[in-house]
Design an enzyme around this catalytic site. Structure first.
Site, PDB file in Angstrom:
ATOM      1  NE  ARG A  21      -4.339  -1.734   1.820  1.00 36.88           N
ATOM      2  CZ  ARG A  21      -4.363  -2.917   2.590  1.00 36.88           C
ATOM      3  NH1 ARG A  21      -3.495  -3.190   3.662  1.00 36.88           N
ATOM      4  NH2 ARG A  21      -5.390  -3.901   2.295  1.00 36.88           N
ATOM      5  CG  ASN A  41      -3.110 -18.806  14.039  1.00 37.97           C
ATOM      6  OD1 ASN A  41      -2.810 -20.053  13.737  1.00 37.97           O
ATOM      7  ND2 ASN A  41      -2.289 -17.933  13.748  1.00 37.97           N
ATOM      8  CB  CYS A  42      -8.715 -16.387  16.321  1.00 33.38           C
ATOM      9  SG  CYS A  42      -7.243 -15.379  16.401  1.00 33.38           S
ATOM     10  CE1 TYR A 279      12.681  -1.832  10.347  1.00 31.73           C
ATOM     11  CE2 TYR A 279      13.961  -3.106   8.880  1.00 31.73           C
ATOM     12  CZ  TYR A 279      13.496  -1.818   9.277  1.00 31.73           C
ATOM     13  OH  TYR A 279      14.024  -0.640   8.850  1.00 31.73           O
ATOM     14  CB  ALA A 280      11.549 -10.012  14.446  1.00 27.74           C
ATOM     15  N   GLY A 282       5.481 -10.034  15.957  1.00 29.04           N
ATOM     16  CA  GLY A 282       4.542 -11.055  16.403  1.00 29.04           C
ATOM     17  C   GLY A 282       5.231 -11.890  17.553  1.00 29.04           C
TER      18      GLY A 282
END
Ligand SMILES: Cc1cc2nc3c(=O)[nH]c(=O)nc-3n(C[C@H](O)[C@H](O)[C@H](O)COP(=O)(O)OP(=O)(O)OC[C@H]3O[C@@H](n4cnc5c(N)ncnc54)[C@H](O)[C@@H]3O)c2cc1C
Length: 418
Positions: A21, A41-42, A279-280, A282
């Site tokens: 975007r 996942n939920c 970068y990381a 979650g």
């Protein structure tokens, strides 16, 4: 700019979409080890319980639909097996044909998530003992149930996944037992609030074995014997291990990235790791708890998505900061809803904070109008300043709305009226 992303679900897919975007020219490739991307996942426990019956409802996006919409290469069944920061490349294994190749990056994003914690206990790994993380795990459990019609299940662990699975297996008519080492389910709740969750679970026929430690598993009588420390064992047709998750950070470790709690990846507030251009986001990263300021692991989809967006902003020239996780969550427990945000009284006291609480019983809507339902709300605040630090709500209607308001109030630093 060439961006490589490891992991194509919550944090990874969100970062990829936002980069597109913000930058129409970026070359974006996502490597995903499993066969699915950007899924919910939920929703997985609810597929097992037949609440969601169409597997396509779980996996709304495919690599093709993602490419069509965002021009992002989603490579499923591709595992990143090592990172070479010195030459800014990753080695990738195509899990379908075994081919290994190296791919260059300008920016690398790690969102590999967390794996179910597997204790080193005798019997871990036997047939009929399951864990739940991916769509594939979900199908494996569902297939086992459809084929073998198990009548009973033991769930080791009474957190979010344990509770959701317990409810779903019970709705399938199974005899369900949860074993949990702490004396309560759902550690984000204080014991007084958790007792309401216990009542609801018991009312629906779930057996709770609280304060007991699982010592191992044995195949027995075509099922599994669950061995308990100093207590008689339990027997069930299947077992699900849901005792928590551990950051999946072997790649980061081998590449020499700085690691924190449980070998999670250390990042700064721009979500940058200790190695330039990596970068990381979650479940794999260590965050600051927004209320206590302490380092924490908070494995929830909301933070993963937010962090993915922050990384995208920063990669594309912005300056977005992640200020910490508050751990806001909402869970359905049969007819009830239980929600929490910030810290509870138990953890506040453990952190050395001088806190007080109020317990309120508001109605879900104006009392004069029929049909309102009472909920129980516990609010934790700092004694001296009256600053709100946390809230827990258990009820039937309107719980999610109120926890949202309280989460916002805590985030804004508002106070409990004195
Ligand atoms: C059953 C279940 C129910 C949940 N329910 C809720 C809920 O109701 N609310 C909530 O907020 N959170 C929930 N969560 C947690 C939520 O799903 C996670 O917090 C969130 O998905 C974390 O996002 P992530 O991007 O860090 O990891 P994930 O979304 O787990 O994605 C990581 C992906 O990386 C891939 N991967 C890992 N290593 C590699 C590699 N080397 N190469 C290629 N790919 C790799 C994995 O295959 C995985 O698909 C639930 C989780 C589960 C398992």
């Amino acid at each position: 700019m060439k961006v490589i992303i490891v992991g194509g679900v919550a944090g990874g897919a969100t970062a990829a979409a936002r980069i597109r975007r913000l930058n129409e020219h970026a070359e974006i490739t996502v490597f995903e080890r499993s066969g699915y991307i950007s899924y919910a996942n939920c929703g997985l426990p609810y597929y097992i319980g037949d609440v969601i019956t169409d597997p396509e409802e779980l996996t709304l996006q495919t690599p093709e639909s993602f490419f069509k919409r965002f021009r992002i290469n989603m490579k499923i069944h591709h595992e990143v097996i090592s990172i070479h920061p010195e030459r800014k490349t990753v080695s990738v294994k195509n899990l379908e044909n075994g081919e290994i190749f190296e791919e260059k990056y300008d920016k690398l994003i790690l969102s590999p998530g967390a794996k179910p914690t597997q204790p080193r206990l005798p019997g871990v790994g036997i047939d009929k003992l399951f864990t739940l993380r991916t769509v594939e795990d979900t199908f494996r459990i569902k297939e086992y149930i459809n084929k073998n019609h198990p009548k009973s299940a033991v769930l080791a662990g009474g957190g979010f996944i344990g509770l959701e699975l317990a409810e779903n297996l019970r709705e399938l008519g199974m005899d369900v037992t949860i074993v949990q080492r702490p004396k309560q389910l759902m550690n984000p709740f204080d014991p007084d609030m958790a007792s309401m969750i216990h009542n609801e679970m018991r009312k629906h026929g779930i057996k709770l074995v609280l304060g007991y430690t699982v010592e191992g598993f044995k195949e027995k009588d075509n099922g599994v014997e669950v061995l308990l420390k100093d207590n008689p064992s339990l027997q069930a047709d299947m077992v699900v291990l849901a005792i928590g998750v551990t950051p999946d950070t072997v790649l980061a470790k081998e590449a020499g990235l700085e690691l924190g709690i449980k070998e999670s990846i250390v990042v700064n507030d721009r979500m940058e790791t200790s190695v330039p251009d990596i970068y990381a986001a979650g479940d794999a990263v260590q965050v600051k708890h927004y209320v206590t300021g302490n380092d924490a692991l908070i494995s929830l989809a909301g933070p993963a998505n937010k962090q993915g967006r922050i990384i995208a902003d920063n990669i594309c020239g912005g300056d977005s900061r992640y200020l910490g996780s508050q751990g806001s969550s909402v869970i359905k427990v049969f007819e009830m809803t239980a929600a929490t945000t910030g810290i509870n009284e138990t953890n506040a006291k453990k952190s050395g904070l001088d806190v007080d609480t109020v317990i309120l019983s508001p109605m879900s809507h104006a009392g004069y109008y029929p049909g309102g339902k009472v909920m129980t709300m516990k609010v934790v605040f700092e004694k001296e300043t009256y600053h709100l630090l946390g809230a827990q709500i258990i009820g039937y209607e309107g719980v999610d709305k109120r926890i949202d308001v309280l989460a916002t109030a805590i985030h804004a630093g508002l106070r409990q009226p004195s």
